[in-house]
Each structure stands twice: as structure tokens, then as C-alpha cells.
Design a protein around this motif. Structure first.
Motif, mmCIF file in Angstrom:
data_model
loop_
_atom_site.group_PDB
_atom_site.id
_atom_site.type_symbol
_atom_site.label_atom_id
_atom_site.label_comp_id
_atom_site.label_asym_id
_atom_site.label_seq_id
_atom_site.Cartn_x
_atom_site.Cartn_y
_atom_site.Cartn_z
ATOM 1 N N MET A 148 51.302 -15.327 10.371
ATOM 2 C CA MET A 148 50.852 -15.337 11.751
ATOM 3 C C MET A 148 49.348 -15.437 11.783
ATOM 4 O O MET A 148 48.771 -16.162 12.577
ATOM 5 N N THR A 184 47.320 -16.492 9.428
ATOM 6 C CA THR A 184 46.818 -17.756 8.930
ATOM 7 C C THR A 184 46.984 -18.828 9.979
ATOM 8 O O THR A 184 46.152 -19.719 10.081
ATOM 9 N N VAL A 185 48.039 -18.726 10.742
ATOM 10 C CA VAL A 185 48.215 -19.688 11.825
ATOM 11 C C VAL A 185 47.022 -19.614 12.746
ATOM 12 O O VAL A 185 46.460 -20.614 13.168
ATOM 13 N N MET A 200 55.255 -12.508 3.198
ATOM 14 C CA MET A 200 54.483 -13.702 3.566
ATOM 15 C C MET A 200 53.160 -13.697 2.822
ATOM 16 O O MET A 200 52.702 -14.743 2.323
ATOM 17 N N ILE A 225 56.238 -9.423 6.589
ATOM 18 C CA ILE A 225 54.817 -9.807 6.621
ATOM 19 C C ILE A 225 54.217 -9.670 5.226
ATOM 20 O O ILE A 225 53.467 -10.535 4.754
ATOM 21 N N MET A 265 51.830 -16.475 0.302
ATOM 22 C CA MET A 265 50.541 -17.159 0.477
ATOM 23 C C MET A 265 49.755 -17.150 -0.832
ATOM 24 O O MET A 265 49.183 -18.166 -1.237
ATOM 25 N N PRO A 296 53.659 -19.304 6.997
ATOM 26 C CA PRO A 296 53.749 -18.540 8.251
ATOM 27 C C PRO A 296 55.012 -18.832 9.047
ATOM 28 O O PRO A 296 55.690 -17.907 9.488
ATOM 29 N N SER A 297 55.354 -20.119 9.194
ATOM 30 C CA SER A 297 56.545 -20.416 10.000
ATOM 31 C C SER A 297 57.800 -19.873 9.321
ATOM 32 O O SER A 297 58.694 -19.349 9.985
ATOM 33 N N ILE A 354 57.835 -16.094 9.959
ATOM 34 C CA ILE A 354 58.142 -15.726 11.339
ATOM 35 C C ILE A 354 59.617 -15.957 11.632
ATOM 36 O O ILE A 354 60.293 -15.140 12.261
#
Lengths: 208, 226
Positions: B1, B3-4, B209, B206, B213, A37-38, A41
Motif C-alpha cells: 500500500m 509503495t503504491v 508484503m 502487510i 518487496m 502491493p496489489s 492487498i
């Protein structure tokens, strides 16, 4: 910062692509699930940061944010910047596909170098004053190094080094100031909100 | 985001800050567009025997004092010049060939524009006004018939415009009429990135990402320990 297609000689294009490939491999090796995620972003932040132009100074330039990426991501800045630059090249026509390797090297290598030089000081345990100063140095230093690398790339493709370097560095002085402040502000904010993030890049690159 | 959101407790301000940052960047980046110096464009058009070029950075700021180099189709340099304060540079058609106009702005920025040879035809096939350009062969010349034809053509030229003249006049008028349109085209040639470009790019990130993941979740050592 984004070098266009057709400016550089083939040898520097290949060299840039090689360095970038190595960097991306290093970055992906260190990419653990909790880092995704980081990394994403910050890649997105890098992608949109180039839309923020700084209309001060002789030429108008834009934010790079590579210091911030390096500080938080360490080696993972390479894949993050590569993706950001690829999307900028495809969607905005900044830079180009053939120059992707060189451009990534020019922006990601300073990010990694600066995080190695200044990263130790931007830890949750270090004194706040030192942290702010180191973050500022990291943010502006990465832009400065990037500018010098761009000048080097142009020099190896036959342009005179000093005038090009002078022009690029002078044009990026305001950006360096802004990025330094921005990086400091981000670290201050992150220390309060999510200090683990600042342990991230450097610890990983040291441990693995 | 997302997952955060799932994995962390103190995440509210973090996500909020990220959202605010992107929103701010979008506003700043897309509303005020003084200049965007990662991309230069050059646009060239032909008016009569002159070629005009306009150079600018995306976002509309003119590329001042940038070098413009003109090559023919074999890559030979024909001429070189600098843009003025408005980013304009104009030159006479140096040679009737496909032209490649290359703009070399500072800091590794470069752009080019091709002018195909057909665009140059308009005025440069300059024949002297009023003459009939069909070649008269010496043998044919002796025949009375041919001479008569030439005379008739000359007489007609007094009263009417020859086709060539007509073409020249029309070309000139058209050039004048089209000039504002050409300029408008030059102005609108390039827009900075649009909102859809930016949003599309963010969507890609996204998506990537998500891919990352999935890939990292296959590696057992990377699984997040609760």
C-alpha cells in the motif's frame, strides 16, 4: 468451501498439495516488485472476505472473491490465496493445515482458469458492456468452479458426487450472484482509477 | 500500500476505496453474525446415563440435520444419528469406553469431541440400591465375623444411605444443578473470529508484503524503472 481436517483421504490431500505447490511456483515466478502491493492487498481482501456471510439460501455461506483475484492477479492468485487460507486456518480455524493444499487448489485454480477464459475481455480497451458482462461471468464462474472442485474432492474421498455437488452449488448461488456484481463493480471502478491493474495478471501470464 | 503511494500519481481514490472496503467488511463481518459456515463445532456433555451433544456453525447458527457418529476408542462405530432443529442430539451411553463424537455437517465440514471414560462413570456403575457390593468369599462367609459384618451393613442401610446411594443421589442433583452451566458452556464454546484475529491476519499480510518487496528488489530485472 473450506474443507475441514479429517474429511479427505490422504491421496487427495497429496494431490491438492502438489497442484498448489506448482501453482504457487508459477505465481511467484510472475511476481515482480511492482505487483507486490496489489497481490498483498488482494490477499488481504480474500482473507477478510470470508467474514462476510451471505445468509440467503439453504446454508449460510461466505464470499470467496477468487474471481476478482484471478482477474487482477492471474497466476499470482495462487500465493495470495495460499496466504489468505493459511491465516484463516491459523486464526479462524476455518479449514485446516492438512487441507491447506486442497483448499488452495479448490479456490485458486478456478481463479486462474476464469482469468484465462474471461480476462481478455476485461481490458481497458474493450467495450464497457462486454467488460461488465465478462467480469460478472468471471466472478460467479470462479465460485461455481470452486464449488464443483470441492464436490470432486469429497467424491474422491468417498462421498457421493451428485448430492454433494448439488448442495454446494445451490448453497453458493447467492454468493455467485453477489460476487459477479462485486467483480463487475470493482472492474468498473478500477478502469476509472487505475486501469494498469487490469492489464496486470493476464499480460504477465501471457508474456512470461 | 505504501509503495503504491510512492510510485503512483492517481492513487488517492484507490487507497481510499481499499480502506473503505476493509472497514465495511470489518463492520459487516463482526457486527451481524447470523452464521459463518466454514467451521462447525460440536460440544458433548454427560448427564446421568445420557450424552447430550450440541452442534453449531461458528457464529452460533445451529447445525440442523447434520449427522453425528459415535465411535469407541478403537474406532468402531457405535451409533449414528441426526441433529434436530436446534442442533441437539442425545443418546444413551452405548458402552463404557472413551467415546469420540464426530459431527459430519455437509460440504466437507467436520468436527469432533472426545468424552473420556472417566466422565461416564457417574451413573453407569449401577449397583442395585442398598446392597453392599463388596464380594463375599465362600470361605469368609462361613466365619461368623464376616456374616455379622454384612448384617450390620444391611441394618445400617435402612437408617442411612450407603455410600453408593449417596453418590448416586449427589450425582443426580449435581447433574441437574450443573445443567444450565453445561448449556452455557456449550453456548460459549465457540466465538467467531475476533477483531484481534482479523487485525493480526492483516498485519501478517502487510509483513509478508514487506518480505516480498525485499526479495523482489534483490532481483535486478524486477527493479522499478522510473
Amino acid at each position: 468451501m473450506h474443507i475441514s481436517e479429517g474429511v479427505l483421504s490422504p491421496s487427495i490431500l497429496v494431490a491438492g498439495a502438489a497442484v498448489t505447490t506448482a501453482g504457487v511456483v508459477m505465481g511467484l515466478k510472475r511476481l515482480e516488485q511492482k505487483d507486490v502491493p496489489s497481490t498483498g492487498i488482494l490477499s488481504a481482501a480474500f482473507f477478510v472476505a470470508s467474514l462476510v456471510h451471505v445468509p440467503i439460501g439453504p446454508a449460510s455461506v461466505h464470499l470467496v472473491l477468487n474471481g476478482l483475484l484471478g482477474l487482477i492477479l492471474g497466476w499470482r492468485a495462487f500465493p495470495a490465496i495460499l496466504i489468505g487460507l493459511a491465516l484463516q486456518a491459523l486464526l479462524f480455524q476455518f479449514g485446516g493445515i492438512t487441507t491447506l493444499g486442497v483448499n488452495t487448489m479448490n479456490m485458486a485454480l478456478p481463479a486462474v482458469v476464469c482469468s484465462m477464459v474471461f480476462g481478455w475481455a476485461v481490458r481497458p480497451r474493450t467495450p464497457p458492456m462486454l467488460r461488465v458482462v465478462a467480469a460478472f461471468a468471471c466472478g460467479s464462474g470462479a465460485v461455481l468452479l470452486s464449488g464443483l472442485l470441492v464436490a470432486c474432492s469429497l467424491y474422491w474421498s468417498g462421498e457421493a458426487f451428485l448430492p454433494a455437488a448439488k448442495l454446494i452449488v445451490v448453497a453458493h448461488l447467492p454468493v455467485m450472484a453477489i460476487e459477479g456484481v462485486l467483480t463487475s463493480a470493482c472492474t468498473v471502478f478500477l478502469i476509472r482509477v487505475k486501469p494498469e491493474l487490469l492489464e496486470g495478471g493476464y499480460v504477465h501470464s501471457a508474456s512470461s | 500500500m505504501f509503495t503504491v503511494l510512492r510510485h503512483d500519481r492517481c492513487v488517492g481514490p484507490y487507497v481510499r476505496a481499499a480502506v473503505v472496503f476493509f472497514a465495511a467488511v470489518l463492520c459487516v463481518g463482526l457486527s451481524s453474525q447470523p452464521a459463518l459456515a466454514h467451521k462447525v463445532t460440536i460440544f458433548a456433555w454427560v448427564e446421568g446415563d445420557t450424552i447430550y451433544t450440541q452442534s453449531k456453525f461458528s457464529g452460533g447458527r445451529r447445525a440442523k440435520n447434520a449427522t453425528v457418529v459415535v465411535y469407541d476408542k478403537d474406532g468402531w462405530q457405535l451409533l449414528e444419528g441426526k441433529t434436530d432443529q436446534k442442533g441437539m442430539f442425545s443418546f444413551k451411553v452405548p458402552k463404557k469406553t472413551d467415546l469420540r463424537v464426530v459431527l459430519k455437517a455437509s460440504m466437507g465440514h467436520q468436527a469432533e469431541w472426545h468424552i473420556p471414560v472417566e466422565d461416564l462413570v457417574s451413573e453407569s456403575e449401577d449397583t442395585a440400591p442398598g446392597t453392599v457390593s463388596e464380594p463375599v468369599h465362600p470361605q469368609a462367609d462361613t466365619s461368623v465375623d464376616a456374616r455379622a459384618r454384612v448384617e450390620v451393613a444391611h441394618e445400617r442401610a435402612g437408617a442411612f444411605l450407603s455410600p453408593q446411594d449417596m453418590e448416586r443421589v449427589i450425582n443426580r442433583v449435581l447433574d441437574k444443578k450443573l445443567e444450565p452451566i453445561q448449556r452455557m458452556l456449550a453456548e460459549s464454546m465457540d466465538h467467531g473470529p475476533t477483531v484481534s484475529d482479523v487485525v493480526g491476519g492483516l498485519g501478517y499480510i502487510i509483513g509478508l508484503m514487506g518480505v516480498a518487496m525485499i526479495v523482489t528488489s534483490r532481483r535486478p530485472k524486477d527493479r522499478i524503472r522510473d
